[in-house]
Design a protein around this motif. Structure first.
Motif, PDB file in Angstrom:
ATOM      1  N   PRO A 389       0.811  -1.226   0.000  1.00  0.00           N
ATOM      2  CA  PRO A 389       0.000   0.000   0.000  1.00  0.00           C
ATOM      3  C   PRO A 389       0.834   1.260   0.000  1.00  0.00           C
ATOM      4  O   PRO A 389       0.452   2.273  -0.589  1.00  0.00           O
ATOM      5  N   ASN A 429      -4.369  -7.174  -6.297  1.00  0.00           N
ATOM      6  CA  ASN A 429      -4.031  -6.226  -5.239  1.00  0.00           C
ATOM      7  C   ASN A 429      -5.319  -5.535  -4.790  1.00  0.00           C
ATOM      8  O   ASN A 429      -5.790  -4.594  -5.424  1.00  0.00           O
ATOM      9  N   PHE A 430      -5.888  -6.006  -3.690  1.00  0.00           N
ATOM     10  CA  PHE A 430      -7.161  -5.454  -3.224  1.00  0.00           C
ATOM     11  C   PHE A 430      -6.999  -4.076  -2.599  1.00  0.00           C
ATOM     12  O   PHE A 430      -7.963  -3.316  -2.534  1.00  0.00           O
ATOM     13  N   ASP A 431      -5.796  -3.742  -2.125  1.00  0.00           N
ATOM     14  CA  ASP A 431      -5.568  -2.376  -1.648  1.00  0.00           C
ATOM     15  C   ASP A 431      -5.773  -1.382  -2.791  1.00  0.00           C
ATOM     16  O   ASP A 431      -6.368  -0.306  -2.612  1.00  0.00           O
ATOM     17  N   TRP A 432      -5.274  -1.756  -3.956  1.00  0.00           N
ATOM     18  CA  TRP A 432      -5.474  -0.914  -5.143  1.00  0.00           C
ATOM     19  C   TRP A 432      -6.958  -0.795  -5.478  1.00  0.00           C
ATOM     20  O   TRP A 432      -7.455   0.293  -5.786  1.00  0.00           O
ATOM     21  N   ILE A 434      -9.579  -1.080  -3.507  1.00  0.00           N
ATOM     22  CA  ILE A 434     -10.293  -0.238  -2.542  1.00  0.00           C
ATOM     23  C   ILE A 434     -10.139   1.228  -2.913  1.00  0.00           C
ATOM     24  O   ILE A 434     -11.088   2.028  -2.859  1.00  0.00           O
ATOM     25  N   VAL A 463     -12.058 -10.168   2.338  1.00  0.00           N
ATOM     26  CA  VAL A 463     -10.589 -10.086   2.327  1.00  0.00           C
ATOM     27  C   VAL A 463     -10.135  -9.385   3.608  1.00  0.00           C
ATOM     28  O   VAL A 463     -10.031  -8.147   3.653  1.00  0.00           O
ATOM     29  N   GLN A 465      -7.246  -9.043   4.894  1.00  0.00           N
ATOM     30  CA  GLN A 465      -5.982  -8.315   4.783  1.00  0.00           C
ATOM     31  C   GLN A 465      -6.160  -6.883   4.296  1.00  0.00           C
ATOM     32  O   GLN A 465      -5.282  -6.038   4.492  1.00  0.00           O
ATOM     33  N   VAL A 466      -7.280  -6.599   3.644  1.00  0.00           N
ATOM     34  CA  VAL A 466      -7.479  -5.273   3.067  1.00  0.00           C
ATOM     35  C   VAL A 466      -8.147  -4.308   4.042  1.00  0.00           C
ATOM     36  O   VAL A 466      -8.261  -3.120   3.758  1.00  0.00           O
ATOM     37  N   ARG A 467      -8.559  -4.783   5.189  1.00  0.00           N
ATOM     38  CA  ARG A 467      -9.349  -3.950   6.105  1.00  0.00           C
ATOM     39  C   ARG A 467      -8.584  -2.730   6.631  1.00  0.00           C
ATOM     40  O   ARG A 467      -9.168  -1.640   6.709  1.00  0.00           O
ATOM     41  N   THR A 469      -6.279  -0.948   5.126  1.00  0.00           N
ATOM     42  CA  THR A 469      -6.274   0.030   4.031  1.00  0.00           C
ATOM     43  C   THR A 469      -7.667   0.593   3.804  1.00  0.00           C
ATOM     44  O   THR A 469      -7.841   1.800   3.581  1.00  0.00           O
ATOM     45  N   ALA A 470      -8.686  -0.272   3.852  1.00  0.00           N
ATOM     46  CA  ALA A 470     -10.058   0.172   3.617  1.00  0.00           C
ATOM     47  C   ALA A 470     -10.487   1.192   4.661  1.00  0.00           C
ATOM     48  O   ALA A 470     -11.094   2.224   4.340  1.00  0.00           O
TER      49      ALA A 470
END
Length: 674
Positions: A389, A429-432, A434, A463, A465-467, A469-470
């Motif tokens: 991120p 890449n779920f951060d991307w 979001i 997901v 792992q993305v929390r 960043t979300a």
């Protein structure tokens, strides 16, 4: 001898703009006198004037008999006026139609081909089931007329007869088939046109004509007739697979040699839809591979053409080819992407459809960034699939043309579709992603904002792992998106619901919980939809509990005090759920904010399948249909009560489904007051 001509009538109407209705009424009185005269020329002139007034909205149904009189005139000039007026005003139920059967029969059998053509022309406009049945034998005879001009007209009139009198098709079809071998090309073209129109309704019935049509396909040089034949073969090939292999060489030859873009497109369309190309190259041979390559190369000429219509057709055909050979279409990705800059919205839409079918795991990010330039978002996110991120940075988008809200909504919907395809299989890449969803939430005036919120909640739930960043991105987004009234079409209306829910559920991840709490309690939040307000209230309580765990007691007391003061702003909300949640928050025991309240939110909230609830057994002794108190019995009636419809099958019937009487209304009012 001083009757007005049609020209005089038109000039008079133009000269009497202020008294037009009065002038026309005077002319109609004169016309009523003229049609009663014995002079056919005067009657024809009167009918011509009536036909003109009919186009202005004045009915001439009262003059139908006089129109028939003019149609029977021996002078061709007058006869043409009568037929034109009949074609313009007669309907299937016009009472004088029974009088014209012999008249039309006489004109069709006239030695003058002009009178015969006039009769055919009039019949095509006024034919009904009775006229079609009575005049069919005469039309069959006229198919052998010495003049090709008449034979061609008869064939075209037969199509109108078939539509009004379907039984005529069985009688006339053998003769119609013979006209495919007529020595005159115009007659053959007319026959092909009629057969193509008939085949639209039931193509399978016309398979026996394939040999004759194939002969015309290989020998004719008439482009318009070839277009009709090629379209007809496209409808026939699904019913006879062997026909596709037979047609392939001839169609290939036409694609290579024709200079007519219309014929070229129809040939390519037939190749794609007619089963001449196997899906994904299965059981294909060298000839098929060459045919695919030829079609795609020709379609590229369409796509890069200056004519917008040809460009649209090229993209449309590529869209049909893409499910069969996606790799072949992918080779022309650059040309297709350039179409996104076209000023024609229909071309941009077709290009969007094609691009959505080209996305892979490797091309998802650059494709998404390219599409986001078309929705006027302030920034676009750039990211590497394997980046952290912190390595994902924002880059300013290039200036772009301002597109309308409809197109922006379609672009946003395509972005959501390609990213969520196959349960987000292409998103590495779920951060991307979001951050992409957060950018999409800024898009003004779109109609798919609820889908953005749904995907935010789905990704965060699935997901873990993305929390972090979300929560970081959405807490900032909560500050950036202004509250709007329910009537507004701003995307933030639906997205704010999801943001508040996520921040409340994962409040322990907030870096600045106090600032988030301040944003949730902003005075303008009372403008939001009721369901969004209720979510805000629930999230406020969760964040207060989270703050209580992390901060000192003085800070907690200050937060609770300010929270209660801000919550009172929601008192004016009329929604029942908002009032209920507000009452619960105001009655909460904040003296035990660190001990008892946190127990309400302990435990992880995992995603649950939609049908999972049905598999949970009801605990023994749990009576879901039994009122919990005597006061609640007001809202239920026993199942043996007199009810209507399917409600009688339910154990406890809500009284809201029944008719209220004054006693029940009084009891309900008394309970609410007390």
């Amino acid at each position: 001898m001083f009757e007005k001509s049609l020209t005089d009538l038109i000039r008079g109407i133009r000269a009497n703009k202020r008294n037009e209705e009065k002038y026309i009424a005077q002319c109609l009185d004169e016309i009523r006198q003229e049609v009663k005269r014995n002079d056919v020329d005067i009657k024809a002139n009167a009918v011509a004037k009536l036909a003109y007034l009919h186009t202005m909205g004045y009915s001439m149904n009262w003059a139908s008999f006089h129109v028939v009189e003019v149609m029977s005139s021996p002078k061709f000039v007058n006869k043409r006026i009568g037929y034109a007026a009949a074609a313009q005003t007669f309907r299937k139920d016009t009472d004088v139609l029974m009088l014209v059967t012999n008249l039309i029969k006489k004109d069709m059998s006239s030695n003058s081909y002009l009178e015969a053509a006039q009769g055919l022309h009039g019949l095509a406009h006024i034919v009904n089931a009775d006229l079609g049945r009575d005049l069919l034998p005469d039309l069959m005879i006229m198919l052998n007329h010495s003049r090709p001009y008449i034979r061609k007209r008869v064939i075209l009139v037969l199509f109108r007869v078939f539509s009004m009198y379907p039984d005529a098709l069985k009688i006339a079809f053998p003769r119609l088939r013979e006209k495919l071998d007529d020595p005159d090309p115009s007659v053959v073209s007319a026959a092909v046109n009629v057969i193509c129109e008939l085949a639209r309704m039931n193509p399978k019935s016309y398979l026996p004509l394939a040999p004759q049509l194939y002969g015309l396909l290989t020998n004719s040089s008439n482009n318009w007739m070839l277009i009709k034949i090629v379209k007809l073969f496209a409808a026939l090939t699904p019913f006879e697979p062997r026909l596709a292999k037979k047609l392939a060489p001839s169609i290939t030859n036409l694609i290579q040699t024709t200079t007519a873009m219309s014929l070229l497109f129809e040939c390519i369309q037939t190749v794609i839809t007619g089963g001449m190309i196997s899906k994904d190259g299965q059981d294909s041979d060298d000839a098929e591979a060459l045919l695919v390559k030829l079609c795609v190369s020709k379609l590229q000429l369409f796509v890069v053409h200056q004519d917008q219509n040809l460009k649209y057709l090229g993209l449309h055909a590529l869209g049909k080819l893409q499910p069969l050979r996606p790799s072949v279409v992918l080779e022309h990705k650059t040309v297709i992407i350039q179409c996104l800059e076209d000023s024609d919205i229909s071309i941009r839409q077709r290009a969007l459809d094609l691009i959505c079918g080209m996305v892979t795991k490797e091309t998802l990010i650059p494709t998404t960034n390219r599409l986001m330039k078309h929705i006027d978002t302030p920034k676009v996110w750039s990211a590497d699939v394997g980046a952290t991120p912190a390595q994902n940075v924002r880059t300013a988008s290039q200036p772009n043309t301002a597109f309308d809200a409809t197109y922006r909504s379609e672009v946003v919907e395509r972005i959501l579709k390609i990213c969520s395809a196959d349960m987000y299989a292409n998103v590495g890449n779920f951060d991307w992603y979001i951050r992409v969803l957060a950018d999409l939430a800024h898009t003004p005036g779109i109609s798919v904002s609820s889908k953005i919120g749904d995907q935010l909640m789905e990704v965060v739930a699935r997901v873990p792992q993305v929390r972090p960043t979300a929560v970081a991105v959405l807490s900032k987004l909560l500050y950036e998106l202004p509250p709007v009234a329910p009537s507004s079409s701003n995307a933030s209306t639906s997205v704010l619901f999801s943001i508040a829910y996520i921040l409340g559920e994962h409040s322990s991840l907030l870096s600045d919980a106090l600032e988030t709490l301040k944003n949730l309690m902003h005075r303008d939040n009372v403008k939001l939809d009721a369901h969004v307000q209720s979510t805000y209230l629930q999230s406020i309580l969760k964040i207060v509990v989270s703050v209580a765990r992390a901060e000192d007691w003085e800070t907690v007391a200050e937060v609770v005090s300010s929270a209660i003061a801000c919550l009172l702003r929601f008192e004016m909300t009329a929604d029942l759920e908002v009032q209920e949640r507000l009452l619960e928050l105001l009655k909460a025991d904040y003296d035990h904010v660190r001990t008892e309240l946190p127990q309400l939110f302990d435990g992880a909230l995992n995603p649950v399948a939609p049908k999972a609830q049905k598999k949970v057994p009801v605990p023994e002794g749990l009576l879901l249909d039994t009122p919990t108190s005597k006061k609640d019995q007001l809202f239920y009636l026993p199942s043996n009560s007199t009810t209507r419809g399917k409600d009688a099958e339910i154990d406890q019937i809500p009284i809201a489904t029944l008719d209220f009487d004054l006693r029940n209304v009084s009891r309900l009012y008394a309970m609410i007051v007390n």
